[in-house]
Design an enzyme around this catalytic site. Sequence first.
Site, PDB file in Angstrom:
ATOM      1  NE  ARG A  94      -3.377   2.518   2.690  1.00  0.00           N
ATOM      2  CZ  ARG A  94      -4.340   2.756   3.579  1.00  0.00           C
ATOM      3  NH1 ARG A  94      -4.753   1.796   4.374  1.00  0.00           N
ATOM      4  NH2 ARG A  94      -4.899   3.940   3.666  1.00  0.00           N
ATOM      5  CE1 TYR A 254     -11.710   6.137  -0.782  1.00  0.00           C
ATOM      6  CE2 TYR A 254     -13.915   5.852   0.120  1.00  0.00           C
ATOM      7  CZ  TYR A 254     -12.569   5.551   0.131  1.00  0.00           C
ATOM      8  OH  TYR A 254     -12.077   4.660   1.052  1.00  0.00           O
TER       9      TYR A 254
END
Length: 437
Positions: A94, A254
Amino acid sequence: MSLKIAIIGGGSSYTPEILEGFIQRQATFPVTEIVLVDVKAGEEKVDTICQLGNRMIAEAGVNIQLTWTLDRRSALQGADFVSTQIRVGGLAARAHDERIPLKHGLIGQETNGAGGIMKAFRTIPVLMEIAEEMQELCPDAWMINFTNPAGIVTEALLNHSVHKKVIGVCNIPFNMRHSTAELLQAAPEDVLIRFIGLNHFIFGDKVYVKGEDRTADVFQKLLQKELDYNPANIMPLDWSETFIKAVRLLPNPYHQYYFQTPSVLEKDKQAYQENGTRAEVVQALEESLFALYKQESLRKKPEELEQRGGAFYSQVACQLMDSIYNHKEDIQTVNTWNHGAIPELPYDAVIEANCVITKQGPKPISIGEIPAPVRGMIQNMKAMEELVIKASISGEYEDAYNAFLVNPLVQDEKKAKLVLDELLEAHKDYLPQYNRM
């Protein structure tokens, strides 16, 4: 009667959430066996989670057998539900997804933009293997997929794997509904938001409380900056009055990556300079969480877990399993086949939509046409998702490049190649489909 759950990625710091959810639902969803599964690198974590889980079970006084294993096939054998919450490459992967795009002046985020594409490349082949094993070992079991990017992963499985009993879940619609309910001083179960779009790209166009249209009240509160449903992993940014009045849609957290890109990029750069990537912040948080989990006096999910961005997802996953098991025919927001609910999108595309939940699975509620201000963006996002899925399976460089090029957070033909090449090299150990030569 037995009811077996397999949790793939059981060493996740999120797992106490879902265990709590099963414990709380024993009256309606009487789980008898839970098996946590992880890989060798996660052995210590999954053992810690299992010990904590057994203390939680003992404290609640319920009859659930909780074990862990590194043998995925044995865990899947005879399972009724399979929850998938994996992170291929762990938080180190990540960190690459976040750091490398940011270095080139692009948003670095684990499920959106270049980083989200790479997460799909690493994840889809592994979940395809799990789906094949499920079809062999527990063909009647439902896979409840929480692994991000959830919508893309769910579409890949539904359209390209042998196992079709797959549903994707996300905590964003849950957060939006609960925050809206709090704003309107209503019970969350009385609030219904009509959602339109895709995972991490949904909008709300109507809000009802016990059937009464309260949309205007919610937009007024949003204009007054009184509505915040951002998860812990996304810094909140205000929406302008012009945006709210013109678009007339509830954005999800988002959306700031797409509608406020320069501001988000600056905030991300500042956060990176001060604290490193979000992955590195989460690594520190997880260390403290697992230190808590190891304390023998701890017999419940700690409040500190809410600092993780996916907090409360178990409410979504457990409620979904409960409704399937009991054929409740209630309405929940999940990722499933479109099947005509949004006519402008392909019939077999996966959308995030309100569905009636039955024993046979989710039945999407017809939405109608996509509102004009966001129609093109949603269609573009779906086209990009299709390219990501194709590239995840094919392992062809040109397919991967096309997925990067079309993504709204990349869309630069030179940067697309630079970032793709660096990420392919950084993740080469987890991309067998791209290492065939």
